[in-house]
Design an enzyme around this catalytic site. Structure first.
Site, PDB file in Angstrom:
ATOM      1  N   ILE A  18       0.811  -1.229   0.000  1.00  0.00           N
ATOM      2  CA  ILE A  18       0.000   0.000   0.000  1.00  0.00           C
ATOM      3  C   ILE A  18       0.839   1.271   0.000  1.00  0.00           C
ATOM      4  CG2 ILE A  18      -1.993  -1.075   1.083  1.00  0.00           C
ATOM      5  CD1 ILE A  18      -1.067   0.058   3.752  1.00  0.00           C
ATOM      6  N   GLY A  21       8.557   4.228   0.224  1.00  0.00           N
ATOM      7  CA  GLY A  21       9.311   5.473   0.272  1.00  0.00           C
ATOM      8  C   GLY A  21      10.763   5.178   0.538  1.00  0.00           C
ATOM      9  N   MET A  23      12.332   5.189   3.225  1.00  0.00           N
ATOM     10  CA  MET A  23      12.634   4.465   4.452  1.00  0.00           C
ATOM     11  C   MET A  23      12.048   3.065   4.482  1.00  0.00           C
ATOM     12  SD  MET A  23      10.149   6.295   7.245  1.00  0.00           S
ATOM     13  CE  MET A  23      10.654   5.138   8.504  1.00  0.00           C
ATOM     14  N   VAL A  26       5.415  -0.455   2.832  1.00  0.00           N
ATOM     15  CA  VAL A  26       4.305  -0.741   3.738  1.00  0.00           C
ATOM     16  C   VAL A  26       3.326  -1.696   3.056  1.00  0.00           C
ATOM     17  CG1 VAL A  26       2.463   0.248   5.149  1.00  0.00           C
ATOM     18  CG2 VAL A  26       4.549   1.564   4.745  1.00  0.00           C
ATOM     19  N   LYS A  41       5.484  -2.569   8.061  1.00  0.00           N
ATOM     20  CA  LYS A  41       6.471  -1.770   7.342  1.00  0.00           C
ATOM     21  C   LYS A  41       7.829  -2.469   7.391  1.00  0.00           C
ATOM     22  CE  LYS A  41       6.490   2.667   7.335  1.00  0.00           C
ATOM     23  NZ  LYS A  41       6.548   4.081   7.727  1.00  0.00           N
ATOM     24  N   ASP A 139       9.890  13.991  12.638  1.00  0.00           N
ATOM     25  CA  ASP A 139       9.735  13.946  11.175  1.00  0.00           C
ATOM     26  C   ASP A 139       8.283  14.222  10.784  1.00  0.00           C
ATOM     27  OD1 ASP A 139      10.675  13.675   8.539  1.00  0.00           O
ATOM     28  OD2 ASP A 139       9.966  11.616   8.445  1.00  0.00           O
TER      29      ASP A 139
END
Length: 547
Positions: A18, A21, A23, A26, A41, A139
């Protein structure tokens, strides 16, 4: 090749990808033990890391995940578990059918101010709880705010981005990723604190209204980083009722920003169609350097030990050196006590006025000297009137008088238009230029009453009853001060209680030109430096109430 159907940590069956990125990736997954849908994740480590750095990144991800799991809040995505599978760290989180604020802005461009205030209020409520628990997000950006299909707003990724996210530093010290939502102190290399979260939230809400963050977006991350470090924010053009609040959230100095709890309450007011309450930074004097004012992040263990020690009361710390190198590769160890005090306190601060010596009691000799001063002033005034009268006769009457009056008015207007250039207000203003010995409380109260009588009629006159410290704290300088008083029909001191040390606790009644009335508890400190007596600080002592 696909990971669909993969069993992670012997328990979580991956279902659908879904999101992804810098990092990580997910997935939705089925928890085969508790029979529920979760979000999983997979945290992706940077390629090319040395083995020791890889191990440290994994341990950091695990540690930060456990810290985030401590927070349980209706507007924060819960972290259920931290697992390791195939030598990679995985986070198991609450699943919320949603779109990120970033995705929504990509589709729509911008959102209305009241909708943005509602989003911000929900996020701020979670962040205020996090700060109370000693957790700093670090963040906050549109991509980490989820807008649920049912209208719920939640923030995700507590603490994880600092460990492995898209604002990281390589071994050479170069920044990777965009710093667009960083606070200025973080861009300079200082350790993030709760005020940094406040700034990042303000940047996020600014972007939702204006279409881009306060410092813009640029592929040149170093140039953008310098802009962020400067802290110079252009006022938003489309924020309407959110404008003033956004500028408070985006103040360059961390100690000048409201707490997250104050931001939450103000955003709630705007979301409900009310005016955001005004915040005046507390009158504070540091007792030890807050985390964001310490040395740049370079030696984590040494810094953690330093922050754990509280200097003695009244100890003066040297200011930190200006840092030019951003080093966020290895964050320092943090403890809840060193991160964030309760949300209703300013970090590491005590009322400044408590450090001032109490003024000596007024004596009969003081009254005698004041009487002498008044007599002398009366004699001088009579002489001036006589000279003016003689001048009128010699110059042929009205024409000369009117010309002089016009010149005087012009000079006064010029002064009023450039008050910020004055380090000391004119001696003729307010109670300045009269006190060679400590003023009595009755004289101080008279200054406050004169100030509120004058301000709605002439902002330039009341401005000259304040000193440079007061003027330097005004958002927007004299122009912002004048703009505020343009909306006030009348201001009066309802009550005034002397608290000693030149400090007053008051209630001020504001009657606005739109007809609304509010009563606000305020604190005022008065500065006497012979011969000037001027207002030095104004602070909020509680929530305003309707009149």
């Amino acid at each position: 090749m696909t990971d669909d159907g993969r069993l992670v940590a012997g328990r979580y069956r991956l279902s659908q990808r879904i999101g992804s990125g810098a990092m990580g990736v997910v997935w939705t997954a089925h928890d085969e033990r508790l029979h529920r849908t979760v979000a999983v994740k997979q945290l992706l480590l940077q390629p090319g890391l040395a083995e020791a750095d890889t191990d440290e990144a994994k341990r950091r991800a695990m540690r930060e995940g456990r810290i985030a799991a401590r927070l349980q809040h209706p507007h924060a995505v819960a972290v259920y578990d931290v697992a390791e599978d195939d030598s990679q760290p995985w986070l198991i989180m609450e699943y919320l059918p949603s779109k990120s604020l970033s995705a929504v802005l990509s589709e729509r461009g911008t959102l209305p101010p009241r909708d943005v205030a509602s989003i911000g209020m929900q996020v701020a409520s979670a962040l205020a709880a996090a700060h109370n628990a000693g957790i700093v997000h670090r963040d906050i950006k549109p991509g980490n705010i989820l807008l649920g299909d049912d209208g719920t707003v939640k923030i995700t990724d507590f603490g994880i981005s600092r460990a492995t996210g898209d604002v990281t530093v390589t071994a050479t010290g170069m920044l990777a990723g965009t710093p667009a939502y960083l606070a200025p102190e973080v861009a300079k290399g200082y350790d993030p604190g709760s005020p940094s979260d406040v700034f990042s939230l303000g940047s996020t809400l600014y972007a939702a209204i204006e279409g881009e963050p306060p410092f813009g977006l640029s592929e040149n991350t170093i140039a953008l980083l310098h802009k962020v470090a400067s802290g110079k924010v252009n006022p938003p053009r489309n924020a309407g009722p959110l404008t003033a609040l956004l500028m408070r959230l985006l103040r360059a100095e961390p100690e000048d920003r409201p707490t997250m709890a104050e931001a939450r309450d103000a955003l709630a007011a705007v979301a409900n169609g009310q005016a955001a309450p005004a915040f005046t930074p507390a009158v504070v004097a540091p007792t030890h350097p807050p985390s964001w004012r310490g040395a740049p992040v370079q030696q984590p263990q040494q810094q953690a030990a330093t922050r754990a020690l509280t200097p003695p009361q009244g100890h003066q710390q040297a200011p930190p050196p200006n840092a030019t190198r951003v080093d966020m590769h290895t964050p320092p160890a943090r403890t809840a006590s060193a991160q964030q005090p309760p949300s209703n306190h300013r970090p590491a601060a005590a009322p400044q006025y408590s450090q001032r010596p109490r003024p000596a009691a007024a004596s009969s000799s003081l009254k005698s000297k004041k009487s002498t001063v008044y007599t002398a002033l009366a004699i001088v005034a009579a002489a001036v009137i006589g000279i003016m009268f003689a001048s009128m006769i010699s110059n042929g009457g009205d024409n000369g008088t009117n010309n002089n009056a016009g010149a005087n008015t012009s000079a006064q207007q010029t002064q009023g238009n450039e008050p910020t250039k004055q380090s000391t207000p004119p001696k003729s203003a307010g109670k300045a230029g009269q006190w060679t010995q400590a003023p009595e409380p009755s004289d101080q109260e008279a200054l406050l009453r004169d100030y509120f009588t004058a301000a709605p009629k002439s902002a330039s006159e009341s401005w000259q009853m304040t000193n440079a410290k007061f003027q330097g704290r005004q958002q927007g300088g004299y122009a912002g001060y004048e703009q505020f008083w343009k909306g006030i029909q009348k201001a009066e001191l309802v009550s005034a209680t002397y608290d000693g040390n030149f400090f007053w606790k008051t209630e001020v009644k504001y009657t606005k030109k739109d007809g609304s009335v509010s009563i606000e508890p305020k604190g005022f400190s008065i500065k006497w430096e012979s011969p000037n007596m001027l207002i030095e600080t104004e602070s909020s002592l509680g929530a305003p109430r309707s009149g």
